[in-house]
Scaffold this motif. Structure first.
Motif, short mmCIF file in Angstrom:
data_model
loop_
_atom_site.label_atom_id
_atom_site.label_comp_id
_atom_site.label_asym_id
_atom_site.label_seq_id
_atom_site.Cartn_x
_atom_site.Cartn_y
_atom_site.Cartn_z
N LEU A 486 0.66 -1.23 0.16
CA LEU A 486 0.00 -0.12 0.10
C LEU A 486 1.03 1.39 0.25
N THR A 487 0.46 2.43 -0.75
CA THR A 487 1.15 3.52 -0.91
C THR A 487 0.55 4.93 -0.83
N GLY A 488 0.99 5.88 -0.38
CA GLY A 488 0.12 7.13 -0.59
C GLY A 488 -1.17 7.22 -0.08
N PRO A 489 -2.29 7.63 -0.90
CA PRO A 489 -3.74 7.69 -0.49
C PRO A 489 -4.09 6.54 0.27
N ARG A 500 0.80 1.75 10.32
CA ARG A 500 -0.05 2.92 9.68
C ARG A 500 1.18 4.21 9.49
N TRP A 501 0.83 5.09 8.84
CA TRP A 501 1.60 6.13 8.53
C TRP A 501 2.14 7.20 9.89
N PRO A 502 3.25 7.17 10.04
CA PRO A 502 3.97 7.77 11.37
C PRO A 502 3.99 9.16 11.48
N LEU A 503 4.09 9.89 10.19
CA LEU A 503 4.40 11.34 10.22
C LEU A 503 3.04 12.18 10.30
N THR A 504 3.34 13.15 10.57
CA THR A 504 2.22 14.35 10.37
C THR A 504 1.94 14.93 9.04
N ARG A 505 3.02 14.77 8.13
CA ARG A 505 2.69 15.21 6.92
C ARG A 505 2.26 13.88 5.97
N ALA A 506 1.62 14.39 4.78
CA ALA A 506 0.88 13.22 4.18
C ALA A 506 1.77 12.41 3.34
N GLU A 511 4.94 6.46 -1.68
CA GLU A 511 5.69 6.35 -0.45
C GLU A 511 4.85 5.20 0.21
N THR A 512 5.53 4.17 1.09
CA THR A 512 4.75 3.13 1.74
C THR A 512 4.76 3.58 3.22
N SER A 513 4.24 2.66 4.11
CA SER A 513 3.97 3.17 5.44
C SER A 513 5.33 3.59 6.25
N VAL A 514 6.63 3.28 5.50
CA VAL A 514 7.85 3.59 6.13
C VAL A 514 8.25 4.65 5.48
N PRO A 515 8.44 6.10 5.94
CA PRO A 515 8.77 7.14 5.15
C PRO A 515 10.35 6.93 4.63
N GLY A 516 10.21 7.24 3.17
CA GLY A 516 11.67 6.82 2.75
C GLY A 516 11.63 5.58 1.93
N VAL A 517 10.71 4.71 2.00
CA VAL A 517 10.55 3.54 1.40
C VAL A 517 9.50 3.84 0.31
N PHE A 518 9.85 3.52 -0.88
CA PHE A 518 8.69 3.68 -1.86
C PHE A 518 8.46 2.45 -2.61
#
Length: 552
Positions: A486-489, A500-506, A511-518
């Protein structure tokens, strides 16, 4: 060594002189340009070149010639110089015949007359073909030899690995005199296949992919311990990401557990990819992309499997099956998908011994005159059916649905309908296979009538759906119920058991649920399963990598 030859064949003296003049002007310092007024005279010239040991790089033949047309000439010339690139010279009215010739003589290109100006219509085509000829394996050069049995699954695995990685090799049957001698020299028996003899005379008995890769010159170890981006998977999406990342100055390593190209690399011909009006084989497209990535500085690791990924602060750590690891700022997951196994048909014991998942096009010559069964109704199955029809006595395309219109491209359906030895079995399933040592029979069931029939079959190629190999990401990267990333939206749709997505930015689009991993290509949930879209997502992922790095 003598200059390689560019040969032109045309019965029109004016056209013959004109193309020879243009070729000498551009290539005369590097190649010998010969011209012949007929197919027969051109073949005689080729025989003389063969006897002298002189190479031929390109053959350009006019389509409309008396006695022997251009397609007939190229078909005969292939036996003398199989490495030479083949071009058909044709008028606009004959383009249909030129397109048909693609499948007859594996045509590389067709040129319309007139080709003026040559700087736009002739030289770019020849430049590409000459580069391909120059980089193609030379059959007269020292080669890797593989001794094995036709129906040996381990022998097939080695053969597939070499073929898909474009490593030139010669197949030697274990029961042939040469095969017996090589086995005896290595202290082995016919039961010990496969045996690989490398170009330097070293022997490998039943090697692993990693051992084989290392000994035939493929890179298996990274040159550094940290990169800007690690691309996992070398299908169209991974190759696209590697090309764009390396060309934009990112320290890039491309990691592939088996062979570059993915499923697309197994395709006999891709005809709907932008920029290749005559079609291109999956192997050719893969080779060009791999060389392009390497030219920009990307490292390419073969037979290297990533088994785990860990978040380490702002970086990511990737662990390999051999226990080593590397770090990176970002990761692009482009691991693609694998063909699904035929459930309930009990065919696993025949894998590599008559049952093949994917094209295995290098087996085509062995199918000559036999019946070939292909299961699947999408483009990959259709492309395989057209390709194998050139060799097989009959090709049986087995599909579960009532027709192929919903799953196969229109152009491919038209091609299949025009091939007399392809038969489509609708509403039919393979329910079982049988044989002694290799596949010998298949059981087919018609779902409309319930009729069950048994047919003689030694070749079965399976193209039924696909599934991602993403279990190693469990607990780290959010996936859907089928295992696609799963990625993005789509990330909010992750189940409660998924991260789940851990950051405040979308999250960025890929991008996957791990920031910096696409994720890019077929492994991504809801992606379009096409070569062009996979390459596009690979390029897009690199744009998002830049955005991520700039924000750190």
């Amino acid at each position: 060594m003598a200059k390689a030859t560019i040969l032109t064949v045309d019965d029109d003296p004016g056209v013959s002189r004109a193309i020879a003049r243009d070729l000498r002007r551009q290539y005369g310092d590097r190649f010998r340009v010969l011209r012949a007024p007929s197919g027969d005279e051109a073949l005689e010239a080729l025989r003389e070149l063969k006897l002298r040991g002189d190479p031929v790089a390109v053959m350009i033949a006019d389509y409309r010639m008396p006695a022997m047309n251009g397609v007939q000439f190229l078909e005969a010339a292939m036996d003398l110089f199989p490495r030479a690139r083949r071009v058909l010279l044709t008028a606009y009215a004959d383009t249909g015949a030129a397109i048909d010739a693609i499948n007859v003589v594996d045509l590389d290109h067709y040129l319309l007359k007139p080709w003026s100006p040559p700087e736009e219509n002739l030289y770019p085509v020849l430049d590409t073909l000459l580069e391909l000829w120059d980089t193609a394996p030379d059959p007269d050069a020292p080669e890797t030899r593989l001794v094995g049995h036709r129906w040996s699954a381990p022998s097939f695995a080695v053969r597939e690995f070499l073929a898909r990685n474009l490593v030139p090799y010669r197949w030697i049957a274990a029961d042939e005199p040469e095969g017996t001698e090589l086995l005896e020299a290595a202290g082995l028996t016919a039961a010990d296949v496969p045996l690989v003899i490398t170009t330097d005379g070293k022997t490998l008995h039943a090697p692993t992919e990693a051992e084989l890769a290392e000994r035939v010159g493929l890179s298996t170890s990274p040159a550094s311990d940290f990169y800007d981006v690690v691309v996992i998977g070398a299908g169209p999406a991974g190759l696209g990401a590697a090309v764009y990342a390396a060309s934009e100055g990112l320290r890039t390593v491309l990691v592939e557990r088996s062979a570059t190209g993915g499923q697309a690399g197994q395709s006999s011909r891709i005809e709907n990819y932008l920029g290749f009006p005559d079609g291109v084989s999956g192997a050719q497209l893969t080779d060009r992309a791999r060389r392009q990535a390497a030219r920009f500085g990307a490292e390419i690791l073969s037979a290297t499997e990533v088994v785990a990924m860990e978040a380490a602060g702002a970086g990511r750590v990737l662990r390999f099956a051999d226990g080593t690891s590397i770090g990176a700022h970002t990761v692009v997951l482009a691991t693609g998908v694998s063909y699904r196994r035929l459930a309930g048909a009990h065919l696993d014991s025949f894998k590599g011994a008559g049952v093949f998942y994917g094209s295995a096009s290098f087996e085509a010559a062995n199918c000559r005159g036999d019946d070939v069964y292909i299961v699947g109704g999408a483009n990959s199955a259709g492309q395989a059916a057209v390709y194998f029809s050139r060799y097989a006595g009959a090709v049986h395309l087995v599909i579960r649905g009532p027709d192929v219109a919903r799953s196969m491209s229109h152009y491919l359906i038209q091609q299949i309908q025009a091939v007399p030895n392809i038969r489509i079995h609708t509403c039919t399933e393979v329910t079982a296979g049988d044989g002694s040592g290799h596949l010998e029979k298949l059981t087919l069931r018609d779902s409309r009538t319930g009729t069950v029939s048994t047919v003689d079959a030694t070749w079965l190629f399976v193209f039924i759906g696909a599934e991602p190999q993403t279990d190693w990401l469990d607990g780290l990267v959010a996936r859907d119920d089928r295992g696609f990333v799963l990625t993005g939206p789509d990330l909010p749709a992750a189940s409660s058991r998924s991260p789940r997505w851990p950051l405040t930015r979308a999250p960025y689009h890929l991008e996957t649920s791990v920031p910096g991993v696409f994720a890019a290509g077929d492994v991504r949930a809801e992606s379009v399963k096409r070569v062009a879209s996979a390459v596009g997502e690979g390029a897009m992922a690199v744009t998002l990598v830049h955005r991520y790095l700039e924000a750190q």
